[in-house]
Design a protein around this motif. Structure first.
Motif, mmCIF file in Angstrom:
data_model
loop_
_atom_site.group_PDB
_atom_site.id
_atom_site.type_symbol
_atom_site.label_atom_id
_atom_site.label_comp_id
_atom_site.label_asym_id
_atom_site.label_seq_id
_atom_site.Cartn_x
_atom_site.Cartn_y
_atom_site.Cartn_z
ATOM 1 N N GLU A 357 0.872 -1.173 0.000
ATOM 2 C CA GLU A 357 0.000 0.000 0.000
ATOM 3 C C GLU A 357 0.910 1.224 0.000
ATOM 4 O OE1 GLU A 357 -2.929 0.080 3.063
ATOM 5 O OE2 GLU A 357 -3.526 -2.019 2.786
ATOM 6 N N ILE A 358 1.036 1.862 -1.145
ATOM 7 C CA ILE A 358 1.998 2.952 -1.308
ATOM 8 C C ILE A 358 1.255 4.244 -1.617
ATOM 9 C CG2 ILE A 358 3.997 3.769 -2.604
ATOM 10 C CD1 ILE A 358 4.665 0.838 -3.188
ATOM 11 N N TYR A 359 1.519 5.279 -0.811
ATOM 12 C CA TYR A 359 0.804 6.544 -0.946
ATOM 13 C C TYR A 359 1.741 7.708 -1.253
ATOM 14 C CZ TYR A 359 -2.881 3.771 1.174
ATOM 15 O OH TYR A 359 -3.806 2.785 1.434
ATOM 16 N N THR A 360 2.887 7.402 -1.878
ATOM 17 C CA THR A 360 3.816 8.443 -2.271
ATOM 18 C C THR A 360 4.657 7.956 -3.436
ATOM 19 O OG1 THR A 360 5.503 9.990 -1.470
ATOM 20 C CG2 THR A 360 5.684 7.712 -0.732
ATOM 21 N N ASP A 361 5.310 8.894 -4.119
ATOM 22 C CA ASP A 361 6.239 8.552 -5.190
ATOM 23 C C ASP A 361 7.659 8.448 -4.612
ATOM 24 O OD1 ASP A 361 4.182 8.642 -7.068
ATOM 25 O OD2 ASP A 361 4.390 10.819 -7.266
ATOM 26 N N ASP A 362 8.614 8.213 -5.469
ATOM 27 C CA ASP A 362 10.018 8.169 -5.078
ATOM 28 C C ASP A 362 10.279 7.089 -4.028
ATOM 29 O OD1 ASP A 362 12.679 8.773 -5.059
ATOM 30 O OD2 ASP A 362 12.481 10.570 -3.817
ATOM 31 N N VAL A 363 9.800 5.877 -4.325
ATOM 32 C CA VAL A 363 10.051 4.735 -3.441
ATOM 33 C C VAL A 363 10.530 3.557 -4.282
ATOM 34 C CG1 VAL A 363 8.273 5.460 -1.801
ATOM 35 C CG2 VAL A 363 7.697 3.816 -3.601
ATOM 36 N N LYS A 364 11.134 2.581 -3.611
ATOM 37 C CA LYS A 364 11.552 1.348 -4.266
ATOM 38 C C LYS A 364 11.032 0.191 -3.426
ATOM 39 C CE LYS A 364 15.920 0.128 -4.240
ATOM 40 N NZ LYS A 364 17.375 0.084 -4.544
ATOM 41 N N CYS A 365 9.891 -0.345 -3.822
ATOM 42 C CA CYS A 365 9.245 -1.398 -3.045
ATOM 43 C C CYS A 365 8.865 -2.564 -3.959
ATOM 44 C CB CYS A 365 7.983 -0.877 -2.344
ATOM 45 S SG CYS A 365 8.292 0.402 -1.120
ATOM 46 N N SER A 366 8.915 -3.769 -3.396
ATOM 47 C CA SER A 366 8.551 -4.956 -4.180
ATOM 48 C C SER A 366 8.005 -6.027 -3.260
ATOM 49 C CB SER A 366 9.761 -5.488 -4.951
ATOM 50 O OG SER A 366 10.758 -5.952 -4.062
ATOM 51 N N HIS A 367 7.255 -6.957 -3.861
ATOM 52 C CA HIS A 367 6.747 -8.103 -3.115
ATOM 53 C C HIS A 367 6.639 -9.289 -4.065
ATOM 54 C CE1 HIS A 367 3.096 -6.648 -5.039
ATOM 55 N NE2 HIS A 367 2.476 -7.773 -4.726
ATOM 56 N N GLY A 368 6.771 -10.487 -3.510
ATOM 57 C CA GLY A 368 6.678 -11.668 -4.359
ATOM 58 C C GLY A 368 6.530 -12.923 -3.536
ATOM 59 N N ALA A 369 6.040 -13.966 -4.196
ATOM 60 C CA ALA A 369 5.847 -15.255 -3.535
ATOM 61 C C ALA A 369 6.102 -16.372 -4.533
ATOM 62 C CB ALA A 369 4.431 -15.365 -2.966
ATOM 63 N N THR A 370 6.654 -17.495 -4.035
ATOM 64 C CA THR A 370 6.862 -18.690 -4.854
ATOM 65 C C THR A 370 6.345 -19.906 -4.104
ATOM 66 O OG1 THR A 370 9.070 -19.112 -3.955
ATOM 67 C CG2 THR A 370 8.929 -17.704 -5.912
ATOM 68 N N VAL A 371 5.833 -20.872 -4.854
ATOM 69 C CA VAL A 371 5.355 -22.136 -4.282
ATOM 70 C C VAL A 371 5.861 -23.256 -5.185
ATOM 71 C CG1 VAL A 371 3.369 -23.506 -3.579
ATOM 72 C CG2 VAL A 371 3.266 -21.008 -3.399
ATOM 73 N N GLY A 372 6.494 -24.273 -4.598
ATOM 74 C CA GLY A 372 6.993 -25.364 -5.416
ATOM 75 C C GLY A 372 7.247 -26.624 -4.610
ATOM 76 N N TYR A 373 7.571 -27.707 -5.322
ATOM 77 C CA TYR A 373 7.876 -28.994 -4.713
ATOM 78 C C TYR A 373 9.378 -29.256 -4.784
ATOM 79 C CZ TYR A 373 2.851 -29.893 -5.026
ATOM 80 O OH TYR A 373 1.486 -29.817 -4.887
ATOM 81 N N ILE A 374 9.827 -30.297 -4.103
ATOM 82 C CA ILE A 374 11.223 -30.704 -4.183
ATOM 83 C C ILE A 374 11.561 -31.092 -5.620
ATOM 84 C CG2 ILE A 374 12.815 -32.561 -3.552
ATOM 85 C CD1 ILE A 374 11.770 -32.479 -0.759
ATOM 86 N N ASP A 375 12.672 -30.592 -6.094
ATOM 87 C CA ASP A 375 13.110 -30.850 -7.467
ATOM 88 C C ASP A 375 13.589 -32.302 -7.580
ATOM 89 O OD1 ASP A 375 14.429 -30.980 -9.922
ATOM 90 O OD2 ASP A 375 14.997 -28.868 -9.837
ATOM 91 N N ILE A 376 12.906 -33.095 -8.398
ATOM 92 C CA ILE A 376 13.248 -34.507 -8.568
ATOM 93 C C ILE A 376 14.633 -34.668 -9.174
ATOM 94 C CG2 ILE A 376 12.582 -36.670 -9.664
ATOM 95 C CD1 ILE A 376 10.757 -35.734 -7.416
ATOM 96 N N GLU A 377 15.024 -33.746 -10.041
ATOM 97 C CA GLU A 377 16.359 -33.830 -10.646
ATOM 98 C C GLU A 377 17.450 -33.638 -9.592
ATOM 99 O OE1 GLU A 377 16.785 -31.225 -13.946
ATOM 100 O OE2 GLU A 377 15.237 -32.222 -15.155
ATOM 101 N N GLN A 378 17.203 -32.760 -8.629
ATOM 102 C CA GLN A 378 18.170 -32.574 -7.548
ATOM 103 C C GLN A 378 18.295 -33.849 -6.716
ATOM 104 O OE1 GLN A 378 16.821 -29.126 -5.392
ATOM 105 N NE2 GLN A 378 17.814 -27.693 -6.776
ATOM 106 N N VAL A 379 17.147 -34.493 -6.453
ATOM 107 C CA VAL A 379 17.157 -35.745 -5.695
ATOM 108 C C VAL A 379 17.935 -36.809 -6.463
ATOM 109 C CG1 VAL A 379 15.737 -37.593 -4.706
ATOM 110 C CG2 VAL A 379 14.981 -35.212 -4.545
ATOM 111 N N SER A 380 17.673 -36.907 -7.757
ATOM 112 C CA SER A 380 18.363 -37.910 -8.587
ATOM 113 C C SER A 380 19.869 -37.669 -8.608
ATOM 114 C CB SER A 380 17.807 -37.872 -10.014
ATOM 115 O OG SER A 380 16.429 -38.190 -10.022
ATOM 116 N N TYR A 381 20.257 -36.417 -8.691
ATOM 117 C CA TYR A 381 21.693 -36.101 -8.705
ATOM 118 C C TYR A 381 22.356 -36.543 -7.401
ATOM 119 C CZ TYR A 381 26.001 -33.415 -8.474
ATOM 120 O OH TYR A 381 27.312 -33.050 -8.333
#
Length: 430
Positions: A357-381
């Protein structure tokens, strides 16, 4: 009053506890009365309310709530539950301060009962369990670190809660309410450790409220370790309020409890301040772990970072809700919210909602989200290098958590967090 639980059963139960409370002064009684009225006004919501859409309180309705009774435990019992820290230790048992188990000398800290509320900041972002804790706390503690003081040892707040030992009354649950305020004056420096544990393996209900005020140029490093048993219920709300050029770093490791809901709310009320808020959640099986942050940038040239990670298995559920709010005159704000989630099974569930919720200019703000499972290739390696499937997955899980665990500067805290994660992973078949 739409969206409340049927007949507001919880409100009726907590009303009985409110009548039983003991106040230290008329002023405290007045303050508790105010918070109880706010509790009544808000009520306890069901899943139809947006804030409770993913965190059901239905499992609490099976219980009748009692104040946990005063108990005596030996110093040996206490030491077995405590972290092996070189610290200034304050021990709380079922919501009450236990001087006989606490250190006698607090170095630069001044410890007293919190009987006057005039210097205590109002809630940054109030909610019903915040008001409930304020209204039902039997004792409140004020801890002051005077201007310019820098303690050589961390302040260790050990909270021990116990469940009912009478197996004939399984529907009765002990409830404990912890309320502390830390006043950190200008140019002071402090490390604070909140540690929540269970005395036994029975169900219990914990509510905790910690407020921290940082003066100009004050510095805070804060760790919260919620390590209660898997039958417990943990509701807490921490407030951090920063002055000019203040620094605060807060890590929360929510690694226990059947149902957890933890809030961190903060205000940057001075120029040039910095805050970092982080959390790690591990709900397994039927557990629900809900972490929420609310951060206000009210002055310019401030910086905030948030990193929240969840690891969810089986029918476990994780919830993250984060708000970063920038006031109209808070120019040159730099703020970031990140939520990363790792699901260990198809039944695992995560609900994430970071927002700005941004009520002014001249700012540097960000947001993000990730959802994932265990990488099978990493397990295999890893398996190709002679590592078992289970061990490979554990290595990936620890690597996912490492961004939070490896940044812990206190070696004892780091060891305890890693040990807790390891013990929890042993309970599941991955």
């Amino acid at each position: 009053m739409t969206g409340l639980l049927p007949d507001n059963d919880l409100l009726v139960q907590f009303s009985q506890l409110f009548q039983q409370r003991t106040s230290l002064s008329n002023m405290q009684a007045h303050w508790q009365q105010y918070h109880w009225k706010e509790t009544i006004k808000l009520g306890f919501s069901n899943h139809k309310h947006e804030d409770w859409k993913y965190t059901s309180l239905d499992r609490l309705l099976q219980y009748r709530f009692n104040y946990a009774q005063k108990l005596k435990i030996s110093k040996q019992q206490c030491d077995c539950l405590a972290l092996p820290l070189d610290s200034h230790r304050l021990v709380f048992l079922n919501g009450r301060f236990i001087a006989s188990l606490s250190d006698n000398i607090y170095e630069s800290y001044q410890v007293s009962s919190l009987v006057e509320q005039k210097n205590i900041p109002v809630a940054v972002h109030a909610e019903v369990f915040l008001h409930l804790t304020e209204s039902l706390a039997q004792e409140s503690l004020l801890i002051r670190l005077a201007a310019g003081k820098k303690s050589n040892k961390p302040l260790y707040l050990l909270h021990i809660s116990s469940g009912q030992t009478d197996n004939q009354n399984k529907n009765i649950i002990n409830s404990s309410y912890y309320r502390h305020h830390l006043l950190i004056e200008e140019n002071a420096k402090i490390q604070v450790i909140e540690h929540f544990v269970s005395l036994n393996n029975q169900s219990h209900f914990t509510c905790a409220r910690l407020t921290i005020s940082l003066g100009d140029n004050a510095q805070l490093t804060h760790y919260k370790l919620a390590f209660e048993n898997q039958h417990s219920y943990h509701f807490s709300h921490n407030d951090l309020i920063l002055g000019n050029h203040a620094y605060a770093h807060s890590d929360s490791f929510l690694l226990g409890a059947n149902l957890t809901r933890h809030h961190t709310s903060a205000q940057l009320n001075g120029k040039g301040s910095y805050i970092s808020i982080n959390s790690l959640l591990l709900p397994f099986r039927e557990e629900i772990c809900d972490s929420r942050t609310y951060l206000e940038h009210n002055k310019g040239h401030c910086h905030s970072q948030q990193l929240h990670k969840t690891i969810v298995y089986n029918n476990g559920k994780a919830v993250f809700d984060g708000i970063l709010k920038v006031a109209p005159h808070a120019v040159r704000t730099d703020g970031k919210i990140t939520n990363n989630n790792l699901l260990l099974s198809k039944q695992a569930e995560v609900n994430t909602k970071p927002r700005l919720e941004i009520y002014t200019d001249d700012v540097k703000c960000s947001h993000g989200a990730t959802v994932g499972y265990i990488d099978i290739e990493q397990v295999s390696y890893l398996r190709s290098r002679g590592i078992s499937k289970t061990k490979a997955k554990q290595m990936i899980i620890f690597a996912f958590a490492a961004e939070l665990t490896e940044s812990l500067k206190n070696k004892i805290i780091h060891q305890q967090v890693v040990t807790r994660i390891t013990k929890r992973l042993k309970r599941i078949d991955i």
